[in-house]
Design a protein around this motif. Sequence first.
Motif: not given
Length: 71
Positions: A28-31, A36-42, A44-49, A53-59
């Motif tokens: 998670w840290d390296e990803l 740089t998106v909050k769901c990977f740094t604060s 993080p979980s597969i479910k929240s990410s 990701l499904r709502k936001t196209p660029w990440p």
Amino acid sequence: MTDPQPKNPLHGLTLEAILTRLVEHYGWDELGKIITVKCFTSDPSIKSSLKFLRKTPWPERRLKSCTCVRC
């Protein structure tokens, strides 16, 4: 029958499978540094990410490009 996407390394993979593989490879840290998106740094979980990701196209595009580079 021929494969419709013979040169697409992501063909047949779900977003969850892609994310899981990248987390296993980078962690998670390296990803979070690569994309740089909050769901990977604060907290993080597969479910929240996946939800983000499904709502936001660029990440999602960046995530898939990381996978293609790794292939």
